[in-house]
Design a protein around this motif. Structure first.
Motif, PDB file in Angstrom:
ATOM      1  N   LYS A  69       3.626   0.367   2.751  1.00 54.67           N
ATOM      2  CA  LYS A  69       3.565  -0.448   3.763  1.00 54.67           C
ATOM      3  C   LYS A  69       3.356  -1.977   3.098  1.00 54.67           C
ATOM      4  N   ALA A  80      -7.838  -2.358   3.041  1.00 57.41           N
ATOM      5  CA  ALA A  80      -6.663  -3.453   3.936  1.00 57.41           C
ATOM      6  C   ALA A  80      -7.162  -4.513   4.631  1.00 57.41           C
ATOM      7  N   GLN A 138      -6.777  -7.516   7.413  1.00 58.45           N
ATOM      8  CA  GLN A 138      -6.095  -7.280   8.973  1.00 58.45           C
ATOM      9  C   GLN A 138      -4.606  -7.959   8.660  1.00 58.45           C
ATOM     10  N   ALA A 139      -4.124  -7.700   8.380  1.00 55.62           N
ATOM     11  CA  ALA A 139      -2.618  -7.575   8.263  1.00 55.62           C
ATOM     12  C   ALA A 139      -1.293  -7.297  10.104  1.00 55.62           C
ATOM     13  N   LEU A 182       1.956  -5.553   4.212  1.00 53.18           N
ATOM     14  CA  LEU A 182       0.967  -5.646   4.625  1.00 53.18           C
ATOM     15  C   LEU A 182       0.705  -7.244   4.482  1.00 53.18           C
ATOM     16  N   THR A 188       2.443  -5.729   8.982  1.00 56.28           N
ATOM     17  CA  THR A 188       2.902  -4.528   8.654  1.00 56.28           C
ATOM     18  C   THR A 188       4.278  -4.123   9.130  1.00 56.28           C
ATOM     19  N   ARG A 203       1.016  -0.642   0.076  1.00 52.25           N
ATOM     20  CA  ARG A 203       0.353   0.337   0.029  1.00 52.25           C
ATOM     21  C   ARG A 203       0.546   0.880   0.658  1.00 52.25           C
TER      22      ARG A 203
END
Length: 919
Positions: free
Chosen positions: A842, A830, A832-833, A844, A835, A795
């Motif tokens: 970013k 995005a 749930q990750a 992810l 980072t 991202r």
């Protein structure tokens, strides 16, 4: 290549081949570069200080040789007058004999016989370390060439009125029966007493109270001194006191040497038995009464009641007699510095005796000017202050010793006491006009060892003859030595070199620190903390190490303490590191500080560095043995990784060149270690695999060529510090890389090619490293399997990020073990990750389905609880006042561990929060 690096066989092979090939000797081509070895004592064995300094000198010599200089590192040993004589005398004592039983000439022959059998131990150890000294030019301070130089120097200095025979105060070891140098005196604080005596005024009007730590010396007092501005005693200056026990009047003098605040403000003056008193006595023209014999008994210059007594027996008698006369005022306990001979442990006496002296001031002025005008420089530069201070306050130098082993003073005496000096008796007779009918007696004294050592930079090259070596290799380029002998050797070599050769003996003086143990304590046999460098090279078991450290100790309690300390520090003994790892350790520790803390574990770590290099070479050989450098006309493509490692190599070569100029061997080691381990082995070998395993033949050729050429350059960069492993590997790598020659040491040292610096490739690989490290951090924090290919979303990617992902996708997916990255648009939600950040972009990694959150939380909770329990225990210990009394390194270790636990807990709690958020 063998699978494992085994240094011992490699070291034995190359040491023999190098010596036999004669490649250590200068060939007469190129600009000369010269180092003379600080000659170790012929009685000695290799210790950590020797090994450390030799590693530095060999690195300099090998580097200069590879730069095309005509490098000479000249070896030799010192005859070590007192030490060697003591060794042989002890052997005779075991047979119930003394040197006097043999006589002078047979005793000297016994020393030569001992040297022939046992005197070469340290030179063999120097060979074992692979030091590239020119053994064909090996010198000994008592060999014919050096002995001729000593005689010549003495005669010339005498004829120039720079040497004289006179009666002055010297350090005297009564057990050895000789004058000794300041360097041979070890002063340490001991418990003693301060006796306060009353000296009656000669006119009967009262008394003065004086204090002394050596009551027996009062028998030789020739004055009492007070400060000229001390009003309490101003009316007494010029009067006399009656010296008790001797019953002779001595004057009261005023001198600003006296400290009015110390004691009573009155000081007894004994010019023949105290250096400060001697100087004061000269100022006031006081008599010098020597009340001691050479074996420290009371001489007939003292009152008859004390003649013949041992000095300490006389001390007790004097105190008792003063008390009986009512003249002992009081006795105080007192801490004082007691000088002892370093060889015998006997208390050294300031002793008035006739000796040979060098008039030092005229010689010192030239030596001082040579550093002030830049002809010689100290590295680090602050040591010039030590050198300057000593030369500005120099005293005449006592060069005679009352022993038999050494260069005998070339002086003869007529029956009526006339002194004759010459290169031999015939020349001495001619100089004095004495015919052969007059019997002459030869001076019994020999020269201080430092006198012959002061001539070392040119006596070793053939002076006083005008030899080819002398013309080519004097002055030397650099001296490597310790700060503790700046006075005794460095300054004196400068004085003698400038006087006899009209030039400085060397341009640079690189001053090393003192090698201490891991806790900063000085290494000594009495402390049981000595480490033999060859024990590290070869390895030694715990039992053998304990036996070695406690050998000969007469105190069982002390031996037990040393055994306990040794077994706690080295429960498995010392692991074999090999020579290269030990040398690299010394260079890594060669900072500009005064002290060097040596921890054997660090040398063991650099043994791992050797293994790393070895394994890297095996990988490169597997890739390149069948197809090395591309042939003429074959297509070659260089990847970003290839261009990056070549670019980094140029920067490293530039840095190392500067560090060699600055004598910063610690920075050389640091720079090369980082480049070889982290950049070449950890990164480039991995970055090379996609190209090697790909289908692009031109790219394969480019990477193979780069692997080979960079490794070959690395071997040459490392060779001055790690000669054995680099030679062994280079013999396989060099020919593949197109290098001709029988040894790496005759190859050119790498020089940077600035045109190969590639900022674009460096930027690409720095970005790629950031990407891979970010993914690896996530993998480690979330406890994800290394082989699991992770999905990754990107991202906020800039155009440059997008372009790099496209161009380096093969390296990203292979090295980071991820699926092809997917870009998220700004409007996309995005997942749930976990980072990581790479610049503004970013990384992810979605966690859903990758981890069992409940199990991970339980694992983290268990680690947190364990760390909290350990930290609570440490905090409790640190708060205990009794623990504060433990050794400083133990307390500091507890503090450091507590701080580390706090950092670990913070990281664990943060990681737990991230996992909990995913759940």
């Amino acid at each position: 290549m063998e699978k494992a690096f085994e240094p011992r066989g490699i070291e034995q092979k190359w040491r023999a081949q190098w010596e036999q090939s004669g490649c250590y000797a200068p060939d007469g081509e190129g600009e000369p570069h010269t180092i003379v070895i600080p000659p170790p004592n012929v009685t000695g064995t290799l210790h950590m200080g020797h090994a450390f300094q030799h590693a530095i000198m060999d690195a300099i010599t090998r580097h200069k040789r590879m730069q095309g200089r005509d490098a000479l590192w000249l070896p030799g040993t010192d005859h070590a007058g007192i030490a060697t004589q003591m060794v042989v005398e002890r052997r005779l004592e075991a047979e119930g004999k003394s040197r006097h039983d043999l006589g002078r000439e047979p005793f000297l022959q016994a020393i030569w016989d001992w040297k022939a059998q046992s005197g070469g131990t340290i030179t063999e150890q120097i060979r074992r370390m692979g030091n590239s000294v020119d053994w064909s030019r090996e010198r000994f301070t008592m060999d014919e060439t050096c002995s001729r130089a000593v005689t010549e120097a003495f005669v010339r200095l005498y004829n120039n009125d720079l040497i004289y025979r006179g009666t002055r105060l010297v350090n005297w070891d009564p057990q050895l029966g000789t004058a000794i140098s300041d360097l041979e005196v070890e002063s340490a604080e001991e418990d003693g007493h301060l006796w306060h005596f009353r000296y009656p005024l000669a006119d009967g009007s009262g008394h003065l109270t004086v204090a002394t730590t050596r009551p027996e010396t009062m028998l030789g007092d020739t004055a009492v001194a007070v400060h000229p501005e001390d009003e309490r005693f101003a009316h007494l200056v010029g009067k006399q006191v009656m010296l008790p026990l001797a019953e002779r009047p001595i004057p009261i003098v005023a001198d600003d040497f006296v400290e009015s605040e110390f004691g009573s403000g009155c000081v007894k003056i004994t010019p023949a038995h105290d250096f400060n008193d001697y100087a004061l006595g000269l100022r006031h023209d006081l008599p010098q009464i020597n009340i001691l014999t050479p074996d420290a008994r009371i001489s007939d210059a003292a009152p008859a009641a004390y003649v013949g007594l041992d000095r300490f027996e006389a001390r007790d008698r004097v105190v008792a007699d003063m008390e009986a006369l009512g003249l002992l005022e009081r006795i105080d306990k007192h801490k004082l510095m007691v000088p002892r001979g370093d060889r015998t442990g006997a208390v050294v006496e300031p002793f008035l005796t006739e000796q040979w002296f060098v008039r030092a001031k005229p010689l010192a002025d030239r030596a001082l000017a040579a550093v002030e005008d830049g002809r010689m420089r100290f590295v680090p530069g602050n040591w010039i202050n030590t050198y300057r201070h000593w030369l500005e306050n120099i005293q005449d130098w006592c060069i005679s010793r009352q022993i038999w082993w050494g260069h005998r003073v070339p002086a003869w005496y007529t029956p009526d006491g006339q002194v004759l000096v010459g290169r031999d008796e015939q020349e001495a007779r001619a100089a004095g006009g004495i015919d052969a009918s007059v019997p002459l007696s030869r001076d019994e004294d020999v020269f201080d060892t430092w006198f012959s050592s002061a001539l070392w930079p040119f006596s070793t090259l053939g002076w006083p003859e005008t030899t080819t070596d002398l013309a080519r290799h004097y002055p030397g380029d650099v001296l490597v030595t310790g700060f503790d002998i700046i006075f005794f050797w460095v300054a004196r070599m400068a004085m003698m070199g400038l006087h006899f050769m009209d030039d400085v003996p060397f341009r640079d003086i690189y001053i090393t620190g003192l090698v201490r143990d891991a806790d900063g304590a000085k290494m000594s046999k009495s402390k049981g903390n000595v480490i033999d460098p060859l024990d590290l090279v070869e390895g030694i078991g715990a039992d053998e190490l304990v036996a070695k450290r406690t050998a000969g100790m007469m105190q069982p309690r002390k031996a037990k303490a040393i055994e306990k300390m040794t077994r706690e520090a080295y429960p498995e003994g010392l692991q074999a590191t090999g020579v290269d790892a030990l040398r690299f350790t010394f260079c890594a520790l060669a900072s500009t500080g005064r002290d060097i803390r040596f921890d054997p574990k660090r040398a063991e770590g650099y043994r791992n560095f050797c293994n790393k290099i070895w394994n890297a070479a095996r990988f490169v050989l597997m890739q390149c043995e069948t197809e090395a450098l591309p042939e003429q006309g074959q297509a070659v493509t260089l990847s970003a990784a290839d261009r990056w490692i070549v670019s980094r190599l140029q920067r490293v070569e530039t840095e190392v060149a500067q560090h060699f100029k600055d004598y910063r061997f610690d920075l050389i080691a640091q720079t090369l270690y980082h480049f070889v381990w982290h950049e070449y082995c950890d990164w480039y070998l991995e970055l090379a695999k996609p190209a090697l395993n790909g289908r692009d033949v031109a790219a394969q050729r480019g990477t193979r060529r780069t692997l080979l050429l960079v490794l070959e350059a690395i071997l040459r960069l490392l060779h001055p510090i790690m000669p054995f492993i680099t030679e062994e590997i280079w013999q396989r790598i060099g020919p593949l890389a197109g290098k001709a020659g029988d040894s790496i040491m005759r190859q050119p040292y790498p020089e940077a090619q600035p045109e190969k610096i590639d900022p674009e490739a460096e930027g690409d690989i720095e970005w790629l490293q950031g990407f891979i490290v970010g993914i690896r951090n996530i993998r480690g924090e979330m406890n994800l399997a290394p082989a699991l290919a992770l999905p990754v979303y990107l991202r906020d990617a800039a155009a440059g990020d997008v372009e790099r992902v496209r161009r380096m996708q093969a390296s990203i997916t292979t090295l980071a073990r991820v699926e092809p990255p997917l870009f998220l648009e700004a409007s996309e939600e995005a997942p749930q990750a976990a980072t990581a950040l790479l610049g503004d972009m970013k990384l992810l990694v979605p966690m859903k389905g990758l981890i069992d959150t409940e199990a991970e939380l339980a694992r983290l909770d268990k680690r947190v609880a364990k760390a909290e329990k350990e930290l609570a225990g440490l905090d409790q210990r640190l708060a205990n006042p009794d623990f504060a009394k433990a050794p400083e390194h133990v307390v500091q270790g507890a503090r450091d561990r507590a701080e580390q636990l706090r950092e670990d807990l913070a990281a664990l709690r943060e990681q737990r929060e991230r996992v909990a958020a995913i759940a």
